[in-house]
Scaffold this motif. Structure first.
Motif, PDB file in Angstrom:
ATOM      1  N   ALA A 123      18.962  46.121  30.458  1.00 46.39           N
ATOM      2  CA  ALA A 123      17.971  45.717  29.874  1.00 46.39           C
ATOM      3  C   ALA A 123      18.276  45.210  28.564  1.00 46.39           C
ATOM      4  O   ALA A 123      17.956  43.999  28.059  1.00 46.39           O
ATOM      5  CB  ALA A 123      16.862  46.666  29.745  1.00 46.39           C
ATOM      6  N   PRO A 124      19.049  46.220  27.702  1.00 47.12           N
ATOM      7  CA  PRO A 124      19.419  45.408  26.235  1.00 47.12           C
ATOM      8  C   PRO A 124      20.350  44.301  26.378  1.00 47.12           C
ATOM      9  O   PRO A 124      20.207  43.372  25.650  1.00 47.12           O
ATOM     10  CB  PRO A 124      20.343  46.472  25.800  1.00 47.12           C
ATOM     11  N   LEU A 125      21.066  44.254  27.615  1.00 49.67           N
ATOM     12  CA  LEU A 125      21.876  42.817  27.744  1.00 49.67           C
ATOM     13  C   LEU A 125      21.132  41.746  28.019  1.00 49.67           C
ATOM     14  O   LEU A 125      21.123  40.561  27.412  1.00 49.67           O
ATOM     15  CB  LEU A 125      22.732  43.232  28.949  1.00 49.67           C
ATOM     16  N   LEU A 126      19.896  41.839  28.633  1.00 49.99           N
ATOM     17  CA  LEU A 126      19.202  40.877  29.095  1.00 49.99           C
ATOM     18  C   LEU A 126      18.240  40.452  27.749  1.00 49.99           C
ATOM     19  O   LEU A 126      18.129  39.252  27.698  1.00 49.99           O
ATOM     20  CB  LEU A 126      18.178  41.270  30.187  1.00 49.99           C
ATOM     21  N   ALA A 127      18.035  41.521  26.989  1.00 51.93           N
ATOM     22  CA  ALA A 127      17.349  41.266  25.851  1.00 51.93           C
ATOM     23  C   ALA A 127      18.013  40.220  24.787  1.00 51.93           C
ATOM     24  O   ALA A 127      17.479  39.319  24.145  1.00 51.93           O
ATOM     25  CB  ALA A 127      16.760  42.486  25.121  1.00 51.93           C
ATOM     26  N   CYS A 128      19.235  40.605  24.784  1.00 51.94           N
ATOM     27  CA  CYS A 128      20.098  39.766  23.753  1.00 51.94           C
ATOM     28  C   CYS A 128      20.383  38.416  24.356  1.00 51.94           C
ATOM     29  O   CYS A 128      20.053  37.433  23.725  1.00 51.94           O
ATOM     30  CB  CYS A 128      21.687  40.553  23.832  1.00 51.94           C
ATOM     31  N   LEU A 129      20.286  38.127  25.692  1.00 51.94           N
ATOM     32  CA  LEU A 129      20.470  37.023  26.122  1.00 51.94           C
ATOM     33  C   LEU A 129      19.257  36.064  25.908  1.00 51.94           C
ATOM     34  O   LEU A 129      19.059  34.974  25.603  1.00 51.94           O
ATOM     35  CB  LEU A 129      20.777  37.038  27.861  1.00 51.94           C
ATOM     36  N   ALA A 130      18.017  36.909  26.174  1.00 52.14           N
ATOM     37  CA  ALA A 130      16.744  36.061  25.890  1.00 52.14           C
ATOM     38  C   ALA A 130      16.554  35.594  24.437  1.00 52.14           C
ATOM     39  O   ALA A 130      16.271  34.565  24.186  1.00 52.14           O
ATOM     40  CB  ALA A 130      15.484  37.062  26.110  1.00 52.14           C
ATOM     41  N   GLY A 131      17.121  36.575  23.609  1.00 54.00           N
ATOM     42  CA  GLY A 131      17.004  36.272  22.127  1.00 54.00           C
ATOM     43  C   GLY A 131      17.827  35.063  21.655  1.00 54.00           C
ATOM     44  O   GLY A 131      17.231  33.897  21.247  1.00 54.00           O
ATOM     45  N   VAL A 132      19.088  34.941  22.345  1.00 58.23           N
ATOM     46  CA  VAL A 132      19.984  33.912  21.810  1.00 58.23           C
ATOM     47  C   VAL A 132      19.705  32.574  22.526  1.00 58.23           C
ATOM     48  O   VAL A 132      19.546  31.474  22.152  1.00 58.23           O
ATOM     49  CB  VAL A 132      21.297  34.467  22.366  1.00 58.23           C
ATOM     50  N   ALA A 133      19.065  32.879  23.871  1.00 58.79           N
ATOM     51  CA  ALA A 133      18.849  31.735  24.622  1.00 58.79           C
ATOM     52  C   ALA A 133      17.408  31.060  24.241  1.00 58.79           C
ATOM     53  O   ALA A 133      17.417  29.762  23.927  1.00 58.79           O
ATOM     54  CB  ALA A 133      18.517  32.434  26.305  1.00 58.79           C
ATOM     55  N   ALA A 134      16.545  31.879  23.575  1.00 58.82           N
ATOM     56  CA  ALA A 134      15.247  31.291  22.966  1.00 58.82           C
ATOM     57  C   ALA A 134      15.571  30.458  21.792  1.00 58.82           C
ATOM     58  O   ALA A 134      15.131  29.352  21.665  1.00 58.82           O
ATOM     59  CB  ALA A 134      14.218  32.302  22.833  1.00 58.82           C
ATOM     60  N   ALA A 135      16.467  31.119  20.962  1.00 58.81           N
ATOM     61  CA  ALA A 135      16.806  30.412  19.568  1.00 58.81           C
ATOM     62  C   ALA A 135      17.673  29.149  20.188  1.00 58.81           C
ATOM     63  O   ALA A 135      17.428  27.891  19.475  1.00 58.81           O
ATOM     64  CB  ALA A 135      17.630  31.227  18.830  1.00 58.81           C
ATOM     65  N   THR A 136      18.535  29.127  21.001  1.00 57.49           N
ATOM     66  CA  THR A 136      19.199  28.016  21.524  1.00 57.49           C
ATOM     67  C   THR A 136      18.523  26.877  22.079  1.00 57.49           C
ATOM     68  O   THR A 136      18.809  25.677  21.680  1.00 57.49           O
ATOM     69  CB  THR A 136      20.481  28.350  22.443  1.00 57.49           C
ATOM     70  N   ALA A 137      17.390  27.375  22.900  1.00 62.69           N
ATOM     71  CA  ALA A 137      16.569  26.245  23.498  1.00 62.69           C
ATOM     72  C   ALA A 137      15.748  25.559  22.232  1.00 62.69           C
ATOM     73  O   ALA A 137      15.613  24.346  22.133  1.00 62.69           O
ATOM     74  CB  ALA A 137      15.571  26.772  24.274  1.00 62.69           C
ATOM     75  N   ALA A 138      15.437  26.283  21.313  1.00 64.80           N
ATOM     76  CA  ALA A 138      14.701  25.473  20.053  1.00 64.80           C
ATOM     77  C   ALA A 138      15.700  24.875  19.202  1.00 64.80           C
ATOM     78  O   ALA A 138      15.201  23.649  18.986  1.00 64.80           O
ATOM     79  CB  ALA A 138      14.383  26.906  19.133  1.00 64.80           C
ATOM     80  N   GLY A 139      16.830  25.059  19.302  1.00 62.89           N
ATOM     81  CA  GLY A 139      17.981  24.283  18.587  1.00 62.89           C
ATOM     82  C   GLY A 139      18.105  22.932  19.441  1.00 62.89           C
ATOM     83  O   GLY A 139      18.391  21.946  18.799  1.00 62.89           O
ATOM     84  N   LEU A 140      18.243  23.123  20.807  1.00 63.54           N
ATOM     85  CA  LEU A 140      18.326  22.035  21.551  1.00 63.54           C
ATOM     86  C   LEU A 140      17.411  21.135  21.467  1.00 63.54           C
ATOM     87  O   LEU A 140      17.436  19.761  21.469  1.00 63.54           O
ATOM     88  CB  LEU A 140      18.383  22.514  23.024  1.00 63.54           C
ATOM     89  N   ALA A 141      16.045  21.800  21.555  1.00 63.39           N
ATOM     90  CA  ALA A 141      14.680  20.745  21.186  1.00 63.39           C
ATOM     91  C   ALA A 141      14.894  19.991  19.742  1.00 63.39           C
ATOM     92  O   ALA A 141      14.596  18.782  19.740  1.00 63.39           O
ATOM     93  CB  ALA A 141      13.519  21.722  21.199  1.00 63.39           C
ATOM     94  N   ASN A 142      15.298  20.601  18.838  1.00 63.28           N
ATOM     95  CA  ASN A 142      15.499  19.818  17.646  1.00 63.28           C
ATOM     96  C   ASN A 142      16.387  18.698  17.786  1.00 63.28           C
ATOM     97  O   ASN A 142      16.360  17.553  17.352  1.00 63.28           O
ATOM     98  CB  ASN A 142      16.170  20.772  16.669  1.00 63.28           C
ATOM     99  N   GLY A 143      17.510  18.990  18.415  1.00 65.83           N
ATOM    100  CA  GLY A 143      18.583  18.073  18.971  1.00 65.83           C
ATOM    101  C   GLY A 143      18.054  16.875  19.348  1.00 65.83           C
ATOM    102  O   GLY A 143      18.422  15.659  19.297  1.00 65.83           O
ATOM    103  N   SER A 144      17.257  17.179  20.528  1.00 68.01           N
ATOM    104  CA  SER A 144      16.848  16.173  21.426  1.00 68.01           C
ATOM    105  C   SER A 144      15.852  15.125  20.716  1.00 68.01           C
ATOM    106  O   SER A 144      15.861  14.066  20.801  1.00 68.01           O
ATOM    107  CB  SER A 144      15.967  16.822  22.693  1.00 68.01           C
ATOM    108  N   LEU A 145      14.904  16.010  19.763  1.00 68.83           N
ATOM    109  CA  LEU A 145      14.101  15.124  19.156  1.00 68.83           C
ATOM    110  C   LEU A 145      14.804  14.166  18.219  1.00 68.83           C
ATOM    111  O   LEU A 145      14.462  13.005  17.829  1.00 68.83           O
ATOM    112  CB  LEU A 145      13.169  15.879  18.553  1.00 68.83           C
ATOM    113  N   ILE A 146      15.691  14.880  17.618  1.00 68.85           N
ATOM    114  CA  ILE A 146      16.424  13.938  16.621  1.00 68.85           C
ATOM    115  C   ILE A 146      17.071  12.720  17.154  1.00 68.85           C
ATOM    116  O   ILE A 146      17.158  11.599  16.527  1.00 68.85           O
ATOM    117  CB  ILE A 146      17.341  14.875  15.882  1.00 68.85           C
TER     118      ILE A 146
END
Lengths: 357, 504
Positions: A123-146
């Protein structure tokens, strides 16, 4: 052609080299540190415990600063850093707070009902993955829009700053999430400083993660085509495009990496907050992170900057904050001092550069 | 050099009836052009004749509407600048295309870096870059130097080295000498000759017909988007080329009506700036044109800047009319002194703003009730200048950046006229502009002088100074010679003074 057959003198070459930039910043850090070491009563500022504390406190800015360094070298800006950190914090606690079967477990409910109690490793491993993945997805969204819409990074990330913050708040239903305690994510930064004596690790895990990140990014910037292309894009985007540098892909990667490091910084922030999922955390962090990168020697016009510099920049800001606190300065004085230091740092840099060239 | 045989080899580059239109404007209305391997072909034409559009079609920035292009006999149709680069067509623009923060070797190999196991192989980079640097005469330079530390001339060579490293087949140089010293020009020409011997086809775009005569084997003239003539430079005079360019013979490019100097307007005594000039004295009367010749870097621009209050004055006195002493640029404008910068893109003009905004920038008073500015009056105030100079444009609200270089320069000049200044300080007023615009500016200077205004011109183009000025002074290493009457001047004499071989 008037090629200069005389190599410039040793001193000039040293003054011009990249190491001089780093050295100057180290000196500045030592000066700031020395000031507080002398001023804080009883030598409390330079105890091993306080030194460790400074490192711990700079870890969040430093880690998020790794991504921001890339963004600023590529002549961009990312204002959504604080929001992405918060999203990561909330995502981590959301996963940890998952109940078995029905989903929402209530605070103080049956501990065994928690997903994390049944899978204490997974569970903590999944939690870490979720946190990093969510932020990375947000970053990807920034990049895609730019890249995709050819919008100015300032505008896009000003927008996503709100969108991502809203997402974090929505996910947490605008309340703090209190997941079950005692996972290793919570101990990442060793926030209480009371955990068992660390035998061989010496420093909290989060500090080691930051160090590894600095070395990795410094290597990538220097020794990979991607790294060199980040500088090329920031230095002259049109030229880079003309020479076949994949400008769009490079920028996309830069913003995604910024999101990634914000996700990692979010793990640290989660631990720092005492394993609480605060959706309002990290407000204004983008400004401190940008300040760390700029004090670290990056130029807003792109093409310049280093991760080592950013690390030192983050340390300078932390020392200023911690020192001011321990001196008993009111918060408003601290804020003014840090603001002044940012301006001073950039002004001194310009002066030095003018002399060296 | 030009092939004279009956069956010419396959041309390196061939363009046939290339057309391009933008909206209502037919930018290219049929361009035909050939360059052989190992040939230097000069492309000449007034600004607005279509040279830059042609280059954009060649470089893949624009797609031609009609016509054909062949590279070594193969159809060539680049859709993107990268396409052209990959096909071996390299462009060196006036505004260099370099990443200033990166090293010389990285700039040369940008986009084609050497890697080993996914990582940059710095020793291979250095080796490959050094080979290209040797070819362009940069062998003594450290390949790790950041490009922003280099002089312009060296930066240009770095860009050529990039083309060489990519084994380009066609090299296009757009006004490559505009910011080079005489010495650097000679080096560049040596390099061009060397590249020509290696079989590279060079297209050389220039306004300087002397250079064209010196370096090109053949020339093609572009006028109104059409290729109107081509020939062998050795068999054609500059006057003939100019006639083709303007479509008429320019007998009086430099109008010079009889002038009678009026009262003293500008008196400079032993002026010294921060660094340059070291010592400059001159007297300029109303109704007079005074030229300042000299090499680039001699301190001519610095003299104008100190005079206009842009740079500090270390020593000496300045008297404008009855006012003595240093002043800020704003005060100079009120003293009816106006300055035209040598760098119109960076200093002189706001390219994003309209023509009207640019013309009225120095003098916004009287354009509305009180201290307000009414856009309609602002625009109306510009109409006389647009007509009189004339400025070729769609109207006063057009964005300045859309005009050709020559017309932009006329707008810069119109600003001085709108402010109704008595003393015009003109720094390289005709740099990089077409012959037609030049003629308009010369005529205007003559007219202003007849109206009793005084003009101080700094120029590196000696025929221009000899044609326009009444007296000419020469700046050499920061020292200004006494002014000579124009009938006592020859290009030879001025050049001797400029290079410090004689003192006047």
């Amino acid at each position: 052609m008037s090629t200069d057959p005389h190599r410039p003198g040793l001193f000039t070459r040293l003054a011009r080299s990249a190491w001089a930039d780093i050295l100057a910043r180290l000196v500045a850090l030592l000066l700031v540190f020395g000031f507080f070491a002398a001023m804080v009563d009883g030598g409390k500022f330079y105890t091993p415990r306080n030194l460790e504390n400074l490192l711990r406190q700079s870890a969040v800015y430093g880690t998020a600063g790794l991504g921001m360094t890339l963004v600023i070298i590529a002549a961009g800006i990312d204002l959504s850093v604080g929001s992405m950190i918060a999203l990561s914090v909330v995502a981590v606690s959301w996963v940890l707070n998952l109940g078995v079967g029905t989903g929402a477990a209530t605070i103080g409910g049956d501990a065994a009902a928690y997903f994390v109690s049944q899978h204490p490793v997974l569970a903590p491993l999944l939690a870490c993955l979720a946190g990093v993945a969510a932020a990375t997805a947000a970053g990807l969204a920034n990049g895609s829009l730019i890249v995709g819409l050819r919008l100015a990074p300032f505008i896009v990330t000003l927008g996503t700053m709100g969108i991502v913050r809203g997402l974090a708040k929505g996910l947490a239903h605008e309340r703090d999430i209190y997941p079950p305690e005692g996972t290793w994510i919570g101990a990442l930064m060793d926030p209480t400083l009371t955990s068992k004596p660390r035998s061989w690790t010496l420093l909290p895990t989060g500090v080691w993660i930051l160090m590894a990140g600095v070395i990795l990014m410094a290597f990538i910037l220097r020794y990979t085509r991607f790294g060199r292309h980040v500088y090329a894009v920031g230095s002259n985007e049109e030229t880079a495009r003309l020479c076949g540098v994949p400008v769009g892909r490079t920028k996309l990667m830069v913003y995604a990496l910024c999101g990634f490091f914000c996700g990692v910084a979010g793990l640290m922030q989660f631990s720092y907050l005492g394993a609480i999922g605060q959706p309002v955390t990290g407000a204004m962090y983008e400004l401190f992170v940008i300040a760390a990168v700029i004090i670290g020697g990056a130029s807003f016009r792109g093409g310049e900057g280093s991760v080592l510099g950013t690390l030192i920049g983050a340390l300078i800001i932390t020392v200023l904050y911690a020192g001011g606190q321990q001196m008993g300065w009111p918060k408003w004085v601290q804020e003014m001092v840090i603001g002044g230091i940012i301006i001073l740092a950039v002004a001194l840099d310009r002066l030095r550069h003018r002399r060296a060239t | 050099m030009p092939p004279a045989s009956q069956t010419p080899p396959t041309p390196r580059l061939q363009m046939r009836a290339v057309r391009k239109r933008f909206g209502a404007t037919q930018a290219l209305s049929g361009v035909t052009l050939t360059v052989a391997p190992g040939e230097v072909m000069a492309l000449v034409g007034e600004n607005g004749a279509g040279k830059s559009t042609l280059m954009k079609v060649l470089s893949g920035a624009h797609l031609a509407d009609d016509g054909e292009m062949f590279l070594d006999g193969q159809p060539y149709r680049p859709r993107h600048p990268l396409d052209a680069r990959r096909a071996g067509v390299a462009m060196i623009y006036q505004e260099l295309s370099l990443a200033p923060h990166l090293s010389v070797m990285e700039n040369i190999l940008l986009g084609v870096e050497s890697t080993r196991g996914g990582l940059i192989d710095w020793s291979a980079m250095r080796r490959r870059a050094s080979a290209a640097m040797r070819e362009v005469g940069l062998a003594t330079l450290d390949a790790a130097t950041p490009v922003h530390r280099l002089a312009i001339a060296q930066q240009q060579l770095v860009e050529i080295a990039r083309a060489v490293a990519l084994e380009c087949r066609v090299l296009v140089l757009d006004e490559p000498t505009s910011s080079l010293t005489r010495h650097d020009i000679a080096t560049l020409f040596d390099l061009i000759r060397r590249l020509r011997r290696q079989g590279i086809a060079v297209i050389y775009i220039s306004h300087f017909l002397e250079e064209v005569q010196q370096i090109a084997d053949r020339f093609t003239v572009l006028r109104d988007g059409e290729s109107v003539g081509t020939g062998v430079t050795a068999e054609t005079s500059s006057a003939q080329i100019i006639a083709l360019m303007v479509g008429r013979t320019v007998n009086d490019l430099y109008p010079h009506t009889a002038r009678t100097p009026g009262p003293l307007l500008l008196d400079l005594q032993d002026l010294a700036g921060r660094d340059k000039p070291v010592q400059a004295s001159l007297q300029l009367h109303r109704g007079e044109v005074l030229g300042v010749a000299g090499l680039i870097g001699a301190g001519r621009t610095e003299m104008l800047r100190a005079l206009f209050g842009l740079d500090p004055v270390r020593r000496g006195t300045i008297r404008v009319g009855l006012v003595q002493g240093v002043a800020s640029p704003a005060q100079r404008w009120t003293q009816r002194v106006g300055m035209l910068s040598e760098d119109r893109k960076r200093e002189g003009l706001a390219l994003n703003l309209s023509i009207a905004d640019n013309i009225t920038l120095a003098s916004l008073s009287g354009l509305g009730p009180g201290r307000l500015v009414r856009p309609s009056r602002q625009q109306r105030a510009c109409l006389p200048w647009i007509e009189k100079i004339p400025i070729k444009c769609a109207g006063p609200t057009q964005r300045l950046g859309d005009l050709s270089g020559g017309n932009q320069q006329k707008v810069a000049l119109a600003r001085l006229l709108h402010a109704d200044v008595d003393l015009l300080l003109l720094d390289e007023p005709t740099r990089g502009i077409d012959v037609g615009s030049k003629a308009h500016i010369y005529r205007l200077i003559d007219e202003l002088t007849r109206q009793g205004k005084a003009v101080l011109i700094v120029s590196s183009y000696l025929p221009e100074l000899l044609g326009v000025c009444d007296r000419i002074a020469v700046m050499c290493r920061g020292r200004l010679s006494t002014a000579l009457a124009r009938q006592d001047c020859t290009e030879h004499r001025l050049m001797e003074l400029a290079t410090g071989q004689e003192t006047a």
